[in-house]
Enzyme design. Structure first.
Site, PDB file in Angstrom:
ATOM      1  N   GLU A  27       1.419   1.361  -6.650  1.00 59.70           N
ATOM      2  CA  GLU A  27       0.752   0.312  -7.424  1.00 59.70           C
ATOM      3  C   GLU A  27       0.301   0.921  -8.754  1.00 59.70           C
ATOM      4  O   GLU A  27      -0.215   2.050  -8.761  1.00 59.70           O
ATOM      5  CB  GLU A  27      -0.464  -0.184  -6.616  1.00 59.70           C
ATOM      6  CG  GLU A  27      -1.261  -1.266  -7.291  1.00 59.70           C
ATOM      7  CD  GLU A  27      -2.375  -1.830  -6.394  1.00 59.70           C
ATOM      8  OE1 GLU A  27      -2.754  -1.160  -5.402  1.00 59.70           O
ATOM      9  OE2 GLU A  27      -2.880  -2.917  -6.702  1.00 59.70           O
ATOM     10  N   GLU A 173      -2.740 -10.029  -0.046  1.00 57.74           N
ATOM     11  CA  GLU A 173      -4.142 -10.218   0.353  1.00 57.74           C
ATOM     12  C   GLU A 173      -4.755 -11.484  -0.257  1.00 57.74           C
ATOM     13  O   GLU A 173      -5.849 -11.452  -0.824  1.00 57.74           O
ATOM     14  CB  GLU A 173      -4.978  -8.985  -0.020  1.00 57.74           C
ATOM     15  CG  GLU A 173      -4.560  -7.748   0.733  1.00 57.74           C
ATOM     16  CD  GLU A 173      -5.515  -6.568   0.594  1.00 57.74           C
ATOM     17  OE1 GLU A 173      -6.465  -6.651  -0.207  1.00 57.74           O
ATOM     18  OE2 GLU A 173      -5.306  -5.554   1.292  1.00 57.74           O
ATOM     19  N   GLU A 292       0.046  -1.968   4.146  1.00 54.33           N
ATOM     20  CA  GLU A 292      -0.990  -1.086   3.566  1.00 54.33           C
ATOM     21  C   GLU A 292      -1.851  -0.583   4.706  1.00 54.33           C
ATOM     22  O   GLU A 292      -2.438  -1.401   5.436  1.00 54.33           O
ATOM     23  CB  GLU A 292      -1.880  -1.835   2.578  1.00 54.33           C
ATOM     24  CG  GLU A 292      -1.270  -2.066   1.222  1.00 54.33           C
ATOM     25  CD  GLU A 292      -2.272  -2.675   0.240  1.00 54.33           C
ATOM     26  OE1 GLU A 292      -3.453  -2.266   0.234  1.00 54.33           O
ATOM     27  OE2 GLU A 292      -1.848  -3.574  -0.506  1.00 54.33           O
TER      28      GLU A 292
HETATM   29  O1  AHR Z   1      -4.505  -0.012  -2.143  1.00 58.94           O
HETATM   30  C1  AHR Z   1      -5.558  -0.468  -2.919  1.00 58.94           C
HETATM   31  C2  AHR Z   1      -5.819  -1.935  -2.741  1.00 58.94           C
HETATM   32  O2  AHR Z   1      -6.222  -2.180  -1.434  1.00 58.94           O
HETATM   33  C3  AHR Z   1      -4.632  -2.837  -2.917  1.00 58.94           C
HETATM   34  O3  AHR Z   1      -4.408  -3.146  -4.253  1.00 58.94           O
HETATM   35  C4  AHR Z   1      -5.044  -4.047  -2.156  1.00 58.94           C
HETATM   36  O4  AHR Z   1      -3.960  -4.761  -1.649  1.00 58.94           O
HETATM   37  C5  AHR Z   1      -5.972  -3.517  -1.093  1.00 58.94           C
HETATM   38  O5  AHR Z   1      -7.155  -4.228  -1.072  1.00 58.94           O
END
Ligand code: AHR
Length: 499
Positions: A27, A173, A292
């Site tokens: 990211e 999310e 994640e």
């Molecule tokens: O990984 C960091 C953040 O954690 C991501 O952007 C999000 O999807 C999650 O809340």
């Protein structure tokens, strides 16, 4: 000394383990990309500005895919900002992490980086603040051969062949109050269903991932997932869920037991999928995309909003320690244990932010202890997961009345090897392990890898990078067809058995 027993049978199979569970997540957050994967001018940077010291360590993981570009970042992202000539790209106020995004590394650069890394890409489209059309355009840019506006643009930008991305997350999310464009389940699912349908009309071979709960702690879990799946079930292929565990109480016995919550979360999510499948009397298969997960300690809000509008500040750079290696290890075993339902898994994140791979701008690159647990999982976790019956002495801690000292999972490799991953969660006691292996003959111990440290908080630094490293001198032996080992206190173990 504590005691534990493992019983397995060659015929008691959970499932083939999907190759896609050996994946990670990238990211444009903090220094994950800028100063991590990408740093033109760094002594190891190649002609594309990619740090070779980082690539060397990511290649060693043999990752299947990386999810990109997010994450919360996606919710206000325009994918078109990351293609074409870099000089023409806009600098944007990136609101999720309150930074300036220079857009010097986008979809085009990630395609090139992934090729050099030998991994595929799982894309995330923005359905938080954008719509069906922009998602379709992105599929067209990536996957159509040419002869249309966006596919010709891709060719103009140097990619003659389609990128052929198969897995597409329908936002991220979206249940979270922190998400720009948060939506109630119904509103989101109606949009995601139509986006998925339209994206598949562009490329019928893609698979789409519906955003489910961002944590088992969400008060809307599992209601959000049930409602969203009910609407979109037939049009999507995976349900995404996330889980991070921490140690805010500085209570290591509790922290090491937290992967038990992961087990329950994955089982509850699988039950949600089964319930909707039964309700619809459907033959369609939907699997979990656990895209994640990790341990995470930094107080996100504090880090996120400390100082605004910088480019690539050092955000969420947790100093991961030996105990994090065991806690992450427990989550990885949970993924393998649920191989029948978890078909995609992406550890968060690949570099610097919430990551086990650390760099200094202009300086070195080193790995933190959990990197090794993840690398062992990637190296030896491929194959078939076997039901692994554990009978173990236990301990109690603040959060859990009874925690088995042993966490274990067995994988049969395609090369006929058998790998026992075993965690001794006890901080105080050695664990005597006996394993009975029904249906296997003539196995010998090839190696017993041990990762541990005297201090649970021990870690590695740029100038002491080998402070916590695995060693191959564990004491596992095979005697009369049975495996015996004494697992050191607070240790992650990989016992490899071969003919
Ligand atoms: O990984 C960091 C953040 O954690 C991501 O952007 C999000 O999807 C999650 O809340």
């Amino acid at each position: 000394m504590k005691k534990a027993k493992v019983i397995l049978d060659r015929d008691f199979v959970i499932s083939e383990i999907s190759e896609n569970v050996f994946s990670s997540f990238v990211e444009p957050l903090g220094r994950c990309i800028y100063g991590g994967l990408y740093e033109p001018g760094h002594p190891t940077a190649d002609e594309d500005g990619f740090r070779q010291d980082v690539l060397e360590k990511t290649r060693a993981l043999h990752l299947t895919m990386n999810r990109f570009p997010g994450g919360n970042f996606t919710s206000t992202y325009r994918w078109e900002d990351g293609i074409g000539p870099k000089a023409l790209r806009p600098r944007r106020a990136e609101v999720a992490w309150q930074c300036i995004e220079p857009n010097q590394f986008g979809l085009d650069e990630f395609a090139k980086w992934s090729k050099k890394n030998g991994s595929d890409v799982m894309m995330t489209v923005n359905l938080a603040t954008r719509g069906v059309l922009e998602a379709m355009d992105c599929v067209e840019y990536c996957n159509l051969p040419g002869g249309t506006y966006w596919s010709d643009k891709r060719i103009e930008n140097g990619f003659r062949e389609p990128l052929g991305y198969k897995y597409w997350c329908l936002s991220n999310e979206i249940d979270g109050v922190w998400q720009v464009g948060q939506k109630p389940a119904r509103e989101y699912a109606l949009l995601a269903r139509e986006a998925s349908k339209a994206m598949k009309l562009i490329d019928a071979d893609i698979k789409t991932v519906l955003a489910g709960s961002s944590s088992p702690g969400q008060s809307t879990f599992p209601a959000f997932d049930l409602e969203a799946l009910d609407i979109a079930f037939e049009q999507i292929d995976y349900l995404s869920v996330h889980h991070y565990i921490g140690n805010s109480e500085n209570d290591s016995p509790t922290f090491l037991a937290r992967p038990l919550i992961t087990d329950k979360f994955l089982e509850d999510t699988a039950a949600v999928i089964r319930a909707i499948r039964a309700k619809h009397r459907s033959a369609h298969e939907v699997y979990i995309s656990f895209d994640e997960f990790n341990t995470w300690h930094s107080v996100a809000e504090e880090a996120r909003f400390r100082e605004k509008w910088r480019t690539a500040p050092a955000l969420l750079e947790d100093v991961y320690t030996a105990e994090d290696a065991l806690a992450l290890g427990g989550m990885l075993l949970s993924v393998l244990r649920h191989a029948d339902v978890v078909k995609i898994a992406c550890v968060s994140e690949l570099c610097n932010c919430i990551s086990h791979l650390r760099t200094r701008d202009g300086g070195g690159c080193w790995v933190l202890p959990p990197y090794y647990a993840f690398k062992h999982y990637c190296d030896y976790g491929r194959g078939t997961a076997l039901q692994t019956k554990v009978i173990s002495d236990s301990y109690s801690c603040a959060r859990f009345p009874e925690v088995a000292c042993l966490d274990a999972q067995v994988v049969c490799g395609r090369d006929a090897s058998v790998t026992l991953f075993a965690i001794n969660r006890s901080l105080d006691d050695t664990l005597a392990l006996d394993a009975v292996l029904h249906g296997f003959a003539d196995l010998r111990v090839e190696k017993h890898i041990v990762l541990t440290a005297d201090d649970p908080k021990a870690t590695n630094t740029e100038f002491d990078p080998d402070h916590v490293v695995p060693r191959e001198n564990g004491n596992a032996v095979m005697e009369d067809g049975k495996l015996h080992a004494e697992l050191e206190k607070m240790s992650w173990n990989v016992i490899r058995l071969v003919k």
